[in-house]
Design an enzyme around this catalytic site. Structure first.
Site, mmCIF file in Angstrom:
data_model
loop_
_atom_site.group_PDB
_atom_site.id
_atom_site.type_symbol
_atom_site.label_atom_id
_atom_site.label_comp_id
_atom_site.label_asym_id
_atom_site.label_seq_id
_atom_site.Cartn_x
_atom_site.Cartn_y
_atom_site.Cartn_z
ATOM 1 N N GLU A 118 -3.357 4.025 4.405
ATOM 2 C CA GLU A 118 -2.187 4.998 4.754
ATOM 3 C C GLU A 118 -2.523 5.670 3.189
ATOM 4 O OE1 GLU A 118 0.286 2.926 8.277
ATOM 5 O OE2 GLU A 118 0.936 2.754 6.066
ATOM 6 N N CYS A 131 0.752 8.083 -3.256
ATOM 7 C CA CYS A 131 0.065 6.349 -3.227
ATOM 8 C C CYS A 131 -0.808 6.857 -2.453
ATOM 9 C CB CYS A 131 1.825 5.495 -3.350
ATOM 10 S SG CYS A 131 0.332 4.003 -2.883
ATOM 11 N N CYS A 138 -9.226 -5.259 1.444
ATOM 12 C CA CYS A 138 -9.296 -5.662 0.500
ATOM 13 C C CYS A 138 -10.726 -6.854 0.837
ATOM 14 C CB CYS A 138 -8.337 -5.769 -0.056
ATOM 15 S SG CYS A 138 -8.207 -6.315 -1.585
ATOM 16 N N CYS A 142 -5.053 -11.865 -2.134
ATOM 17 C CA CYS A 142 -3.654 -12.886 -2.291
ATOM 18 C C CYS A 142 -2.834 -12.745 -1.921
ATOM 19 C CB CYS A 142 -3.069 -11.099 -3.761
ATOM 20 S SG CYS A 142 -4.713 -10.325 -4.475
ATOM 21 N N CYS A 145 0.252 -10.357 -0.095
ATOM 22 C CA CYS A 145 -0.408 -9.628 0.203
ATOM 23 C C CYS A 145 -1.030 -9.380 1.839
ATOM 24 C CB CYS A 145 -1.116 -9.050 -0.351
ATOM 25 S SG CYS A 145 -1.993 -7.525 -0.390
ATOM 26 N N CYS A 376 7.934 -0.555 9.576
ATOM 27 C CA CYS A 376 6.564 -0.760 9.759
ATOM 28 C C CYS A 376 5.500 -1.351 10.670
ATOM 29 C CB CYS A 376 6.299 -1.715 8.117
ATOM 30 S SG CYS A 376 6.654 -1.367 6.556
HETATM 31 N N1 SAH Z 1 -4.961 -3.921 -5.259
HETATM 32 C C1 SAH Z 1 -4.400 -3.584 -6.172
HETATM 33 C C2 SAH Z 1 -3.723 -2.461 -5.698
HETATM 34 C C3 SAH Z 1 -3.269 -1.503 -4.530
HETATM 35 S S1 SAH Z 1 -1.530 -2.936 -4.356
HETATM 36 C C4 SAH Z 1 -3.917 -4.414 -6.920
HETATM 37 O O1 SAH Z 1 -3.715 -5.698 -6.079
HETATM 38 O O2 SAH Z 1 -3.237 -4.160 -8.095
HETATM 39 C C5 SAH Z 1 -0.276 -2.302 -5.294
HETATM 40 C C6 SAH Z 1 0.602 -3.021 -5.783
HETATM 41 O O3 SAH Z 1 1.882 -4.289 -3.809
HETATM 42 C C7 SAH Z 1 0.202 -4.271 -6.100
HETATM 43 O O4 SAH Z 1 0.542 -4.748 -7.670
HETATM 44 C C8 SAH Z 1 0.648 -5.489 -5.085
HETATM 45 O O5 SAH Z 1 0.379 -7.116 -5.483
HETATM 46 C C9 SAH Z 1 1.191 -5.387 -4.914
HETATM 47 N N2 SAH Z 1 2.154 -6.723 -2.837
HETATM 48 C C10 SAH Z 1 1.194 -6.059 -2.771
HETATM 49 N N3 SAH Z 1 1.822 -6.920 -0.864
HETATM 50 C C11 SAH Z 1 3.407 -7.042 -1.351
HETATM 51 C C12 SAH Z 1 3.829 -7.638 -0.890
HETATM 52 N N4 SAH Z 1 3.683 -7.652 0.396
HETATM 53 N N5 SAH Z 1 5.799 -7.049 -1.536
HETATM 54 C C13 SAH Z 1 5.280 -6.497 -2.607
HETATM 55 N N6 SAH Z 1 3.959 -6.268 -2.937
HETATM 56 C C14 SAH Z 1 3.564 -6.609 -2.762
HETATM 57 FE FE1 SF4 Z 2 -6.547 -6.876 -1.769
HETATM 58 FE FE2 SF4 Z 2 -4.422 -8.083 -3.378
HETATM 59 FE FE3 SF4 Z 2 -4.280 -5.926 -3.855
HETATM 60 FE FE4 SF4 Z 2 -4.150 -7.041 -1.944
HETATM 61 S S1 SF4 Z 2 -2.657 -6.905 -3.682
HETATM 62 S S2 SF4 Z 2 -4.407 -5.200 -1.668
HETATM 63 S S3 SF4 Z 2 -5.404 -8.625 -1.630
HETATM 64 S S4 SF4 Z 2 -6.194 -6.805 -4.534
#
Ligand code: SAH
Ligand code: SF4
Length: 396
Positions: A118, A131, A138, A142, A145, A376
């Site tokens: 997306e 974005c 991935c 995390c 996420c 969503c």
């Molecule tokens: N992988 C990279 C970039 C993509 S995630 C990273 O982790 O930085 C973009 C941002 O969204 C990151 O800061 C991530 O931690 C955050 N994020 C992921 N899942 C989320 C959620 N459920 N609610 C709020 N922020 C979230």
């Molecule tokens: Fe990958 Fe973590 Fe970024 Fe989610 S927040 S996209 S799991 S690196």
């Protein structure tokens, strides 16, 4: 409350294909000038002409947004026909488009192998932020996420990364002389996409070369011309790649910090076990060109009773004290089965107050595209839409 009836969802896949090129042709999107020159050489274009032809193609594709070789009238007709036979200017296919009442757009894209990602566009009055995704899924896990719960499918190619910018510009009429089909909420300025953030699906530093090549194309002054100061890469903290990214790409940087103690960050962002906070911050301190005008953004997701105490807020400002930093507090976006809840608004405000007092302006912003967020669960890549909606926000 979000009003799911307020959004517009368009399914574009049933529309007539906008490009006449056969599907099997190679897209020239994402090729650098040298590779493009080589392809022209393969077609028999004499060496002395190649540089000029590359410039012409480059300008048609990246300045004027051409989606068809036929319109490239300064290129000889036969060459145009040969090009159209062998190559395309295809972008990823748009499966669906959602437009929020506030103008936020979200596209679900299908790649050549059927995988989906997306892209989200957030317009504000005087700017527009796109974005984009760097991977399908991935490899990292995390815990807050949703992408982290999906297995990695693959890296995006440079063409698929740049293609997200092109198709967004197609859809919002951001080419010279073009108009948006749906102009709701678009910025008033001439350029509708002023900023690009690599905050979609995937860990961009694990797809280093393709993301770097895509950023080089996006910032090419004779093409898309997005300044590197307006491109931000977000990473979970792949420490050894940070200096390399600084040297080879030099865009703005955002760090998904989310915790101030290793014990907690090990759990939330497990890559922390490999590269703990101190090493991550050391890499940040050494990132080239930092100043008050060029700061690193630290992202901090607000998880109820996990990382949102006042002590955490104080530790956060202390930790970042010597780094030119911005702090972005992100209200957690829950997803089905998520083991966390979003911090209470009151607590977010208290946390923000500590951060504000330390000199960081308006770290929490209200989410955009709430109506899209409400829908969503209907989309396939559930993770990115939540992240993108959360991450990309209107000014406070
Ligand atoms: N992988 C990279 C970039 C993509 S995630 C990273 O982790 O930085 C973009 C941002 O969204 C990151 O800061 C991530 O931690 C955050 N994020 C992921 N899942 C989320 C959620 N459920 N609610 C709020 N922020 C979230
Ligand atoms: Fe990958 Fe973590 Fe970024 Fe989610 S927040 S996209 S799991 S690196």
């Amino acid at each position: 409350m979000p009003d799911p009836t307020a959004m517009t969802v368009t399914t574009l896949k049933d529309r007539p294909a906008p490009r006449p090129e056969p599907v099997r042709t190679e897209s020239i999107i994402g090729l650098d000038r040298a590779a493009l020159g080589e392809r022209l050489g393969d077609l028999g274009v004499p060496e002395r002409q190649r540089r000029m032809r590359v410039s012409q193609l480059w300008s048609w594709v990246y300045v004027r947004g051409a989606t068809d070789f036929a319109v490239m009238t300064d290129i000889a007709k036969d060459l145009r026909a040969t090009l159209a036979h062998r190559f395309s200017v295809a972008r990823p296919e748009i499966v669906s488009e959602q437009v929020s009442v506030d103008g936020t757009r979200k596209w679900l894209l299908r790649l050549d192998d059927g995988k989906e990602v997306e892209t989200v566009y957030i317009p504000e009055e005087d700017r527009g932020t796109l974005c984009i995704s760097s991977q399908v899924g991935c490899t990292l896990t995390c815990t807050f996420c949703h992408t982290g719960t999906q297995r990695l499918v693959r890296n995006l190619t440079a063409g698929e990364i740049v293609g997200q910018i092109l198709l967004a510009r197609d859809r919002i009429g951001d080419w010279p002389g073009a108009e948006a089909e749906d102009p709701r909420g678009l910025p008033s300025g001439e350029r509708k996409i002023t900023n690009v953030v690599l905050m979609g699906m995937g860990e961009p530093l694990y797809n280093f070369d393709n993301v770097r090549d895509a950023c080089a194309i996006a910032s090419d002054g004779e093409g898309l011309s997005l300044s590197k100061r307006r491109i931000t890469l977000s990473t979970s903290g792949i420490v050894p790649e940070i200096p390399r990214w600084g040297a080879e790409a030099g865009t703005m940087l955002a760090i998904s910090l989310h915790a101030v103690r290793d014990e907690l960050r090990d759990e939330l962002v497990p890559i922390n076990k490999k590269w703990p906070i101190a090493e991550l911050l050391e890499a940040c301190r050494n990132y080239p060109g930092l100043s008050n005008a060029k700061r690193i953004t630290f992202e901090y997701v607000m998880l109820k009773d996990v990382n949102d105490s006042i002590a955490d807020a104080k530790a956060l400002v202390k930790l970042l004290a010597k780094i030119p930093a911005k702090i972005n507090l992100i209200p957690f976006n829950p997803w089905p089965g998520a083991p966390y809840a979003c911090s209470d608004w009151e607590q977010i405000e208290k946390f923000a107050e500590v951060v504000n007092r330390a000199g960081y302006a308006s770290p929490v912003r209200s989410p955009r595209g709430r109506d899209i967020m409400a829908a969503c669960g209907q989309l396939k890549s559930a993770s990115i839409k939540q992240r993108a909606s959360a991450r990309l926000k209107a000014p406070a």
